[in-house]
Scaffold this motif. Sequence first.
Motif, mmCIF file in Angstrom:
data_model
loop_
_atom_site.group_PDB
_atom_site.id
_atom_site.type_symbol
_atom_site.label_atom_id
_atom_site.label_comp_id
_atom_site.label_asym_id
_atom_site.label_seq_id
_atom_site.Cartn_x
_atom_site.Cartn_y
_atom_site.Cartn_z
ATOM 1 N N ARG A 284 56.701 18.068 79.986
ATOM 2 C CA ARG A 284 55.668 18.824 79.260
ATOM 3 C C ARG A 284 55.644 20.310 79.597
ATOM 4 N N ILE A 285 56.687 20.766 80.252
ATOM 5 C CA ILE A 285 56.706 22.173 80.662
ATOM 6 C C ILE A 285 56.470 23.101 79.466
ATOM 7 N N SER A 286 57.122 22.804 78.335
ATOM 8 C CA SER A 286 56.974 23.699 77.179
ATOM 9 C C SER A 286 55.542 23.639 76.622
ATOM 10 N N GLU A 287 54.891 22.465 76.752
ATOM 11 C CA GLU A 287 53.488 22.379 76.301
ATOM 12 C C GLU A 287 52.579 23.222 77.191
ATOM 13 N N TYR A 288 52.837 23.142 78.496
ATOM 14 C CA TYR A 288 52.022 23.945 79.413
ATOM 15 C C TYR A 288 52.251 25.439 79.144
ATOM 16 N N ALA A 289 53.521 25.795 78.851
ATOM 17 C CA ALA A 289 53.837 27.195 78.543
ATOM 18 C C ALA A 289 53.115 27.626 77.262
ATOM 19 N N THR A 290 53.064 26.730 76.282
ATOM 20 C CA THR A 290 52.367 27.045 75.027
ATOM 21 C C THR A 290 50.876 27.284 75.304
ATOM 22 N N LEU A 291 50.297 26.408 76.101
ATOM 23 C CA LEU A 291 48.871 26.576 76.435
ATOM 24 C C LEU A 291 48.639 27.917 77.114
ATOM 25 N N ALA A 293 50.520 30.586 76.813
ATOM 26 C CA ALA A 293 50.717 31.639 75.808
ATOM 27 C C ALA A 293 49.459 31.810 74.962
ATOM 28 N N LEU A 294 48.797 30.698 74.659
ATOM 29 C CA LEU A 294 47.582 30.775 73.828
ATOM 30 C C LEU A 294 46.401 31.394 74.583
ATOM 31 N N GLY A 295 46.565 31.557 75.899
ATOM 32 C CA GLY A 295 45.510 32.220 76.667
ATOM 33 C C GLY A 295 44.864 31.341 77.728
ATOM 34 N N PHE A 296 45.287 30.075 77.796
ATOM 35 C CA PHE A 296 44.747 29.212 78.851
ATOM 36 C C PHE A 296 45.377 29.624 80.181
ATOM 37 N N GLY A 297 44.578 29.732 81.195
ATOM 38 C CA GLY A 297 45.085 30.180 82.495
ATOM 39 C C GLY A 297 45.809 29.064 83.226
ATOM 40 N N PRO A 298 46.486 29.411 84.324
ATOM 41 C CA PRO A 298 47.185 28.389 85.122
ATOM 42 C C PRO A 298 46.211 27.315 85.627
ATOM 43 N N GLY A 299 44.940 27.697 85.822
ATOM 44 C CA GLY A 299 43.936 26.745 86.307
ATOM 45 C C GLY A 299 43.747 25.577 85.349
ATOM 46 N N PHE A 300 43.828 25.865 84.048
ATOM 47 C CA PHE A 300 43.665 24.815 83.040
ATOM 48 C C PHE A 300 44.832 23.821 83.135
ATOM 49 N N VAL A 301 46.033 24.374 83.302
ATOM 50 C CA VAL A 301 47.220 23.523 83.411
ATOM 51 C C VAL A 301 47.139 22.673 84.685
ATOM 52 N N MET B 112 50.442 20.386 70.245
ATOM 53 C CA MET B 112 50.200 19.352 71.250
ATOM 54 C C MET B 112 50.328 17.986 70.558
ATOM 55 N N PRO B 113 51.303 17.181 70.955
ATOM 56 C CA PRO B 113 51.545 15.931 70.214
ATOM 57 C C PRO B 113 50.401 14.926 70.273
ATOM 58 N N VAL B 114 49.521 15.055 71.288
ATOM 59 C CA VAL B 114 48.436 14.065 71.426
ATOM 60 C C VAL B 114 47.164 14.500 70.693
ATOM 61 N N PRO B 124 42.737 27.000 70.454
ATOM 62 C CA PRO B 124 42.488 28.353 70.986
ATOM 63 C C PRO B 124 41.001 28.714 71.047
ATOM 64 N N LEU B 125 40.188 28.065 70.206
ATOM 65 C CA LEU B 125 38.751 28.371 70.211
ATOM 66 C C LEU B 125 38.042 27.780 71.426
ATOM 67 N N MET B 126 38.750 26.903 72.164
ATOM 68 C CA MET B 126 38.156 26.350 73.388
ATOM 69 C C MET B 126 37.917 27.459 74.410
ATOM 70 N N LEU B 127 38.634 28.556 74.228
ATOM 71 C CA LEU B 127 38.476 29.669 75.167
ATOM 72 C C LEU B 127 37.337 30.607 74.760
ATOM 73 N N THR B 128 36.660 30.273 73.697
ATOM 74 C CA THR B 128 35.528 31.101 73.257
ATOM 75 C C THR B 128 34.218 30.368 73.550
ATOM 76 N N ASP B 129 33.128 31.052 73.279
ATOM 77 C CA ASP B 129 31.821 30.425 73.529
ATOM 78 C C ASP B 129 31.268 29.734 72.283
ATOM 79 N N LEU B 130 32.090 29.605 71.271
ATOM 80 C CA LEU B 130 31.598 29.022 70.018
ATOM 81 C C LEU B 130 31.163 27.575 70.201
ATOM 82 N N PRO B 131 30.063 27.167 69.562
ATOM 83 C CA PRO B 131 29.671 25.758 69.647
ATOM 84 C C PRO B 131 30.672 24.877 68.915
ATOM 85 N N ARG B 132 30.653 23.596 69.265
ATOM 86 C CA ARG B 132 31.638 22.655 68.739
ATOM 87 C C ARG B 132 31.632 22.621 67.205
ATOM 88 N N SER B 133 30.426 22.627 66.631
ATOM 89 C CA SER B 133 30.336 22.521 65.164
ATOM 90 C C SER B 133 31.015 23.711 64.489
#
Lengths: 384, 246
Positions: A284-291, A293-301, B112-114, B124-133
């Motif tokens: 899943r390395i490429s999935e973690y890299a994608t996350l 890239a989207l702005g999720f920090g290493p903490g999320f991974v 994300m396949p799952v 990407p919106l999970m990183l914002t403060d927007l409510p779920r709806s």
Amino acid sequence: MLFKLILKNIFRARLRSLLTIVGLVIAVIAFGLLRTVVDAWYAGSDMASANRLVTRNSISLTFTLPTYYTERIRAVDGVTQISASNWFAGIYLEPKNFFPQFAVTIPVFFDLYPEFLLPPEQMQAMLRDRTGCIIGRALADSYGWKIGDKIPLQGTIYPGTWEFTVRGIFDARDDTTVTRQMYFHWDYLNERVKQSFPRAADRAGVFVVGIKDGQRAAELSAAIDNEFKNSIAETLTETEKAFQLGFVAQSEAIVGAIRIVSFVVIIIILAVVANTMAMTVRERISEYATLKALGFGPGFVVALIFGESLCLTLLGGLLGIALSFPVIATFKSLIGTIFPVFRLSQETLWWQLGAVIFVGVLAAILPAIRSARIRIVDGLRHVA
Amino acid sequence: MSDSAVSPAEAATTAPPLVRIRNLSKHYTRGDQDVPVLTDISLDIPAGDFLALMGPSGSGKSTLLNLIAGIDKPSGGELTVGGLNIAELTEAELADWRAANVGFVFQFYNLMPVLTALENVELPLMLTDLPRSERRERALLALSLVGLSDRVDHYPNELSGGQQQRVAIARALITDPTLIVADEPTGDLDKRSAADVLALLQQLNREMGKTIIMVTHDPGAVKAATHVTHLEKGELLGTELVAAGD
């Protein structure tokens, strides 16, 4: 979303996850079973009281003590009660029907053991019958004995046929109390010994000594032993717990080996889970890299990886803990009466849970560090 | 395609460029060897542009795109996006900046396949403060924009390549980023799906004014862009205007 990702990721490689969970279940059951065996070994010492001492011949347990020591021990300041206790070792029908039998001073012995709950009328009945006996609830249940039943025993240390009448059945005050044993009048034993082996009469195997203050155990033990220094039969007095542990010490190497094996089981399953997590993360390395890239920090991974590892181990671990109860119950029924107390203790449950969490955390550390550190561009290029 | 070359200076005559690159370089160290990938790149990309980066394999076009998108760091030079020198940002600051300003479209979609199409777009919106709806509402809107309203609950493996790439585009759009970067977005698609995806990108550029930088080695894909910049051996050869209707 994090929790959803964790849960869904667990079953992406179904066979691998399933095999890992099966491995965890077996390991947790094996760990619990082995620790229960160790606990069973120490069960006798667990029910020992700080207010009871045991005085025996200083040479060894096979040497007895004269009963006239009773009064001298009772005279030691701080001693409250004293009971003789002789190991009887009788056989009920066949040697495999083993259960402990002791000749003790009744009713003093039962005053010394308030954890044995005996109705007063049964004690009165026992006092009226020299050939009476008192048995524990577990023993009564295993042979279906009830008040008034006769128990014939073939003596080994004290030869001959002995017949006892059940006059009382005691219950346990709590679940650490053993109730698989039988007690009868020391006077009755002594009376028969006097007839057949007069030289062996008026001798006690050990004395169980009650003291007022458990804090003074060491001082009073020394005082009792000093009383008989340079006598024909010097004594060794110790706390009941130390006395019980003395028996366990004889098989310390076996207990130690069992304990080591229980931890080896955990180390093996740690390797299995670590391998599963390493393979999972690698894919899943490429999935973690994608996350990332989207702005999720290493903490999320890192949270994803630790979460998945912990969920996987908790799933297998909790299933293993749940199955430990029937497995241990089955094991108990198979081994019969070898261990008087054989149950999954709360402490073992915590150990099982702790081991599962330990495995879950440790297995995730290296993959999590690797994923957190990998550069996004390298991760995106990664092919599983 | 037009033959007329547009200099960075000319491109920036009307408004300050969204992306300003000056003397940018990037090199990797392999063992004790220094391997240059980009050398002395200077380029301005105005807001609202649809720029295609073209060049042969190893020319450095993906590296340049990664630098502009803030997922790699330059070895030297200046790189500002929206007036912010992103080369000076820390990793954590860059992550926040990417989340707010950059939408990514990858060659292999990188969904994300799952997660379902809707959940992927919502991610990407999970990183914002927007409510779920509201997150859901926006994700549904983005999926309807790419024509996938009827596929919201489908998992990536239940979608065709073209549909997956459209989900990826919806995901890139969802945060309303300043910049959309697309690395070979049609590289893994058949002709028809590729045309659909390019048409969608073109629509985003023309109708929503999104600035798009796309790496491609497909001359056909370049036609969707407004400008094309050629790279070779890590050096910028020039930027051309792509004629409308090409």
